[in-house]
Design a protein around this motif. Sequence first.
Motif, PDB file in Angstrom:
ATOM      1  N   HIS A  30       0.801  -1.232   0.000  1.00 58.89           N
ATOM      2  CA  HIS A  30       0.000   0.000   0.000  1.00 58.89           C
ATOM      3  C   HIS A  30       0.828   1.274   0.000  1.00 58.89           C
ATOM      4  O   HIS A  30       0.265   2.359  -0.115  1.00 58.89           O
ATOM      5  CB  HIS A  30      -0.964  -0.002   1.175  1.00 58.89           C
ATOM      6  N   ASN A  31       2.159   1.179   0.163  1.00 57.34           N
ATOM      7  CA  ASN A  31       3.054   2.331   0.006  1.00 57.34           C
ATOM      8  C   ASN A  31       2.678   3.505   0.903  1.00 57.34           C
ATOM      9  O   ASN A  31       2.681   4.664   0.473  1.00 57.34           O
ATOM     10  CB  ASN A  31       3.086   2.761  -1.469  1.00 57.34           C
ATOM     11  N   PHE A  32       2.337   3.194   2.166  1.00 55.70           N
ATOM     12  CA  PHE A  32       2.066   4.263   3.120  1.00 55.70           C
ATOM     13  C   PHE A  32       3.294   5.155   3.256  1.00 55.70           C
ATOM     14  O   PHE A  32       4.430   4.678   3.263  1.00 55.70           O
ATOM     15  CB  PHE A  32       1.701   3.684   4.486  1.00 55.70           C
ATOM     16  N   PHE A  33       3.069   6.459   3.380  1.00 60.23           N
ATOM     17  CA  PHE A  33       4.204   7.381   3.440  1.00 60.23           C
ATOM     18  C   PHE A  33       4.444   7.883   4.860  1.00 60.23           C
ATOM     19  O   PHE A  33       3.563   7.878   5.711  1.00 60.23           O
ATOM     20  CB  PHE A  33       4.009   8.563   2.486  1.00 60.23           C
ATOM     21  N   ASP A  34       5.664   8.330   5.074  1.00 62.72           N
ATOM     22  CA  ASP A  34       6.050   9.048   6.276  1.00 62.72           C
ATOM     23  C   ASP A  34       7.097  10.072   5.866  1.00 62.72           C
ATOM     24  O   ASP A  34       7.371  10.257   4.676  1.00 62.72           O
ATOM     25  CB  ASP A  34       6.567   8.093   7.360  1.00 62.72           C
ATOM     26  N   PHE A  35       7.684  10.737   6.850  1.00 67.58           N
ATOM     27  CA  PHE A  35       8.690  11.766   6.559  1.00 67.58           C
ATOM     28  C   PHE A  35       9.828  11.199   5.710  1.00 67.58           C
ATOM     29  O   PHE A  35      10.268  11.839   4.745  1.00 67.58           O
ATOM     30  CB  PHE A  35       9.242  12.328   7.878  1.00 67.58           C
ATOM     31  N   GLY A  63       3.160  -2.698  -5.972  1.00 64.90           N
ATOM     32  CA  GLY A  63       2.075  -3.158  -5.119  1.00 64.90           C
ATOM     33  C   GLY A  63       0.683  -2.809  -5.601  1.00 64.90           C
ATOM     34  O   GLY A  63       0.474  -2.334  -6.718  1.00 64.90           O
ATOM     35  N   LYS A  64      -0.280  -3.018  -4.712  1.00 68.80           N
ATOM     36  CA  LYS A  64      -1.695  -2.858  -5.040  1.00 68.80           C
ATOM     37  C   LYS A  64      -2.102  -1.401  -5.110  1.00 68.80           C
ATOM     38  O   LYS A  64      -2.891  -1.003  -5.965  1.00 68.80           O
ATOM     39  CB  LYS A  64      -2.533  -3.590  -3.995  1.00 68.80           C
ATOM     40  N   SER A  65      -1.617  -0.581  -4.185  1.00 67.24           N
ATOM     41  CA  SER A  65      -1.985   0.832  -4.105  1.00 67.24           C
ATOM     42  C   SER A  65      -0.863   1.703  -4.629  1.00 67.24           C
ATOM     43  O   SER A  65       0.318   1.343  -4.525  1.00 67.24           O
ATOM     44  CB  SER A  65      -2.278   1.237  -2.654  1.00 67.24           C
ATOM     45  N   PHE A  66      -1.225   2.855  -5.169  1.00 66.32           N
ATOM     46  CA  PHE A  66      -0.201   3.863  -5.462  1.00 66.32           C
ATOM     47  C   PHE A  66       0.327   4.411  -4.140  1.00 66.32           C
ATOM     48  O   PHE A  66       1.520   4.359  -3.861  1.00 66.32           O
ATOM     49  CB  PHE A  66      -0.793   4.980  -6.322  1.00 66.32           C
ATOM     50  N   CYS A  67      -0.555   4.949  -3.332  1.00 65.87           N
ATOM     51  CA  CYS A  67      -0.215   5.361  -1.966  1.00 65.87           C
ATOM     52  C   CYS A  67      -1.515   5.501  -1.205  1.00 65.87           C
ATOM     53  O   CYS A  67      -2.343   6.364  -1.530  1.00 65.87           O
ATOM     54  CB  CYS A  67       0.558   6.678  -1.954  1.00 65.87           C
ATOM     55  N   ALA A  68      -1.706   4.646  -0.221  1.00 69.10           N
ATOM     56  CA  ALA A  68      -2.972   4.604   0.515  1.00 69.10           C
ATOM     57  C   ALA A  68      -2.993   5.554   1.698  1.00 69.10           C
ATOM     58  O   ALA A  68      -3.855   5.451   2.569  1.00 69.10           O
ATOM     59  CB  ALA A  68      -3.270   3.179   0.964  1.00 69.10           C
ATOM     60  N   ALA A 118      -4.997   2.587  -5.414  1.00 75.20           N
ATOM     61  CA  ALA A 118      -5.591   3.605  -4.550  1.00 75.20           C
ATOM     62  C   ALA A 118      -4.633   4.757  -4.279  1.00 75.20           C
ATOM     63  O   ALA A 118      -3.443   4.556  -4.020  1.00 75.20           O
ATOM     64  CB  ALA A 118      -6.025   2.968  -3.231  1.00 75.20           C
ATOM     65  N   ALA A 119      -5.175   5.971  -4.327  1.00 69.34           N
ATOM     66  CA  ALA A 119      -4.482   7.185  -3.892  1.00 69.34           C
ATOM     67  C   ALA A 119      -5.418   7.849  -2.890  1.00 69.34           C
ATOM     68  O   ALA A 119      -6.376   8.522  -3.278  1.00 69.34           O
ATOM     69  CB  ALA A 119      -4.184   8.095  -5.073  1.00 69.34           C
ATOM     70  N   ILE A 120      -5.160   7.641  -1.616  1.00 70.01           N
ATOM     71  CA  ILE A 120      -6.118   7.971  -0.556  1.00 70.01           C
ATOM     72  C   ILE A 120      -5.495   8.964   0.421  1.00 70.01           C
ATOM     73  O   ILE A 120      -4.344   8.810   0.821  1.00 70.01           O
ATOM     74  CB  ILE A 120      -6.546   6.707   0.214  1.00 70.01           C
ATOM     75  N   GLY A 121      -6.274   9.951   0.843  1.00 67.11           N
ATOM     76  CA  GLY A 121      -5.811  10.892   1.851  1.00 67.11           C
ATOM     77  C   GLY A 121      -4.565  11.625   1.390  1.00 67.11           C
ATOM     78  O   GLY A 121      -4.537  12.233   0.316  1.00 67.11           O
ATOM     79  N   GLY A 122      -3.512  11.561   2.212  1.00 66.16           N
ATOM     80  CA  GLY A 122      -2.252  12.163   1.816  1.00 66.16           C
ATOM     81  C   GLY A 122      -1.673  11.526   0.565  1.00 66.16           C
ATOM     82  O   GLY A 122      -0.907  12.153  -0.155  1.00 66.16           O
ATOM     83  N   GLY A 123      -2.063  10.276   0.301  1.00 64.86           N
ATOM     84  CA  GLY A 123      -1.650   9.623  -0.936  1.00 64.86           C
ATOM     85  C   GLY A 123      -2.242  10.297  -2.155  1.00 64.86           C
ATOM     86  O   GLY A 123      -1.623  10.319  -3.232  1.00 64.86           O
ATOM     87  N   PRO A 137      -8.608   1.753 -14.480  1.00 66.69           N
ATOM     88  CA  PRO A 137      -9.983   1.745 -13.957  1.00 66.69           C
ATOM     89  C   PRO A 137     -10.034   1.305 -12.496  1.00 66.69           C
ATOM     90  O   PRO A 137     -10.926   1.727 -11.741  1.00 66.69           O
ATOM     91  CB  PRO A 137     -10.699   0.741 -14.864  1.00 66.69           C
ATOM     92  N   GLU A 138      -9.069   0.463 -12.094  1.00 65.04           N
ATOM     93  CA  GLU A 138      -9.031  -0.034 -10.710  1.00 65.04           C
ATOM     94  C   GLU A 138      -8.540   1.013  -9.711  1.00 65.04           C
ATOM     95  O   GLU A 138      -8.641   0.804  -8.494  1.00 65.04           O
ATOM     96  CB  GLU A 138      -8.117  -1.257 -10.629  1.00 65.04           C
ATOM     97  N   ALA A 139      -7.983   2.114 -10.198  1.00 67.68           N
ATOM     98  CA  ALA A 139      -7.498   3.156  -9.299  1.00 67.68           C
ATOM     99  C   ALA A 139      -8.654   3.741  -8.503  1.00 67.68           C
ATOM    100  O   ALA A 139      -9.799   3.769  -8.963  1.00 67.68           O
ATOM    101  CB  ALA A 139      -6.792   4.252 -10.085  1.00 67.68           C
ATOM    102  N   ARG A 140      -8.353   4.200  -7.306  1.00 64.66           N
ATOM    103  CA  ARG A 140      -9.351   4.857  -6.456  1.00 64.66           C
ATOM    104  C   ARG A 140      -8.734   6.144  -5.925  1.00 64.66           C
ATOM    105  O   ARG A 140      -7.584   6.161  -5.489  1.00 64.66           O
ATOM    106  CB  ARG A 140      -9.751   3.963  -5.272  1.00 64.66           C
TER     107      ARG A 140
END
Length: 271
Positions: A30-35, A63-68, A118-123, A137-140
């Motif tokens: 899901h490529n969650f980000f931090d500093f 992975g599945k998400s661009f950045c969740a 998925a590109a969610i929130g800060g993503g 099409p699967e992107a969110r």
Amino acid sequence: MPAIGSFSDIGIELDSNNNVAVIEIQRPPHNFFDFNLIAQIADALDTLDAEDGCRAIVLAAQGKSFCAGANFGAGGTDVKNAVGSGGGGFESSAGQLYREATRLFGNQKPIVGAIQGAAIGGGLGLALMPDFRVCAPEARFSANFSLLGFHQGFGLSFTLPRIVGQQRANLLLYTGRRIKGEEAAAWGLADQCVPLDQVRSAAIGLAAEIATAGPLAVRAIRATMRAGFAEGVKAATDRELAEQARLMDTQDFREGIKATADRRTPNFIGA
């Protein structure tokens, strides 16, 4: 393609045949980000700005998400792990994160985002940093902050209205609504929507098309078209940070985080 630099959470490859570099985020699924991740991407952009063989850049992810979104820590429920501890510690830590995020918007060369998931929130904020986006099409896409009882960040107050218009930005921010890739393309949130297995190649193709134009002209045109962009993001993040710090101390924020962890609809009370 030869690799450039050495980073723990991203990879960079430059293809000398088309003068396109690919920055790949490597924190699947899901490529969650931090500093640290944002700082690495900013450093990579600085490196590529100084690389004469690079004329355009693709930002992609494994992975599945661009950045969740932000790294919420164990169990995905502790938003403070993503931006610092409560009180003044939150403002200090989040301020450092947002300073790094602002750096992303100050690079000199065109960027195409390859948004495969998925590109969610800060993503979503990270996905809106590139000049263009190619999605599947699967992107969110979702600015889901209001569903957490929270305020948007990552400069979305500035970037989102510029791309989709004020009314659609308001709709996404007020509701936290999630839209799919095809609708995102119809709104202009993405520039192309292609089959999932073609997202990266299509993004590279667009970057290569840009790279065939005169590099000095492209950089000058981009500097004109994005004049004040980084400064606008900086002003937006200053306001966003203050609102996030205020809302983090509310019962609604705590309820939003807990409801997300429990996978239920939150019961907000306005306090």
